[in-house]
Design a protein around this motif. Structure first.
Motif, PDB file in Angstrom:
ATOM      1  N   ALA A   1      60.843  39.695 111.908  1.00 16.20           N
ATOM      2  CA  ALA A   1      59.528  39.411 112.498  1.00 16.20           C
ATOM      3  C   ALA A   1      58.956  40.672 113.136  1.00 16.20           C
ATOM      4  CB  ALA A   1      59.632  38.287 113.515  1.00 16.20           C
TER       5      ALA A   1
ATOM      6  N   ARG B   1      55.385  42.568 112.199  1.00 16.46           N
ATOM      7  CA  ARG B   1      54.416  42.738 113.288  1.00 16.46           C
ATOM      8  C   ARG B   1      54.090  44.207 113.498  1.00 16.46           C
ATOM      9  NH1 ARG B   1      56.413  38.824 118.119  1.00 16.46           N
ATOM     10  NH2 ARG B   1      54.416  39.440 118.995  1.00 16.46           N
TER      11      ARG B   1
ATOM     12  N   PRO C   1      52.422  36.199 115.277  1.00 17.53           N
ATOM     13  CA  PRO C   1      53.136  34.922 115.207  1.00 17.53           C
ATOM     14  C   PRO C   1      52.222  33.733 115.463  1.00 17.53           C
ATOM     15  CG  PRO C   1      53.621  36.029 117.263  1.00 17.53           C
ATOM     16  CD  PRO C   1      52.778  36.979 116.457  1.00 17.53           C
TER      17      PRO C   1
ATOM     18  N   LEU D   1      54.213  33.749 110.580  1.00 18.06           N
ATOM     19  CA  LEU D   1      53.320  34.868 110.855  1.00 18.06           C
ATOM     20  C   LEU D   1      52.018  34.717 110.074  1.00 18.06           C
ATOM     21  CD1 LEU D   1      56.033  37.637 110.405  1.00 18.06           C
ATOM     22  CD2 LEU D   1      55.077  36.870 112.582  1.00 18.06           C
TER      23      LEU D   1
END
Length: 136
Positions: A18, A22, A29, A39
């Motif tokens: 994640a 990002r 998220p 996401l």
């Protein structure tokens, strides 16, 4: 009626995967748990989810990291993104190059092992232009 379609990538480290999407691609998220993160990209609305390979919702025998697929991310300037990814130490599995079928791209590996094909469209060569309906 189909309401949505998005990939869910299995990964042994949901938090690291994640963080990768990002930090490097600007995904945000929409749901976060230690075993699953959903996401969405704020510009395109495209979605991607990450699931822990050990989660009990996975069918027996299928709890493996994503393999044999590419996550394609089309961006405006692959050269700049490729330089940024390489400088950040992201593993490059196929160096930046131009393809006759109309893509300039680099392929990197995310922390869970999934391949991410970072692409900028370029004009195809004459042999591929017809497949796109373009007059050569």
């Amino acid at each position: 009626m189909l309401r949505s379609c998005y990939p869910v990538l299995c990964t042994p480290d949901v938090a690291a995967s994640a963080s990768f999407y990002r930090a490097h691609f600007g995904f945000e998220p929409t749901f976060e748990a230690d075993w699953y993160v959903s996401l969405r990209h704020p510009d395109s609305g495209d979605e991607l989810a990450l699931l822990d390979t050990a989660h009990p919702s996975m069918p027996a025998g299928y709890g493996e990291a994503a393999r044999g697929m590419l996550v394609n991310l089309e961006l405006d300037d692959v050269d700049a993104v490729a330089a940024r990814l390489e400088a950040a130490g992201v593993p490059v599995v196929q160096a930046l190059r131009s393809e006759p079928f109309g893509q300039r791209h680099v392929i990197v590996r995310d922390p869970g092992g999934a391949l991410v094909d970072v692409i900028t469209e370029i004009p195809p060569s004459p042999e591929f232009a017809e497949a796109f309906g373009i007059d050569a």
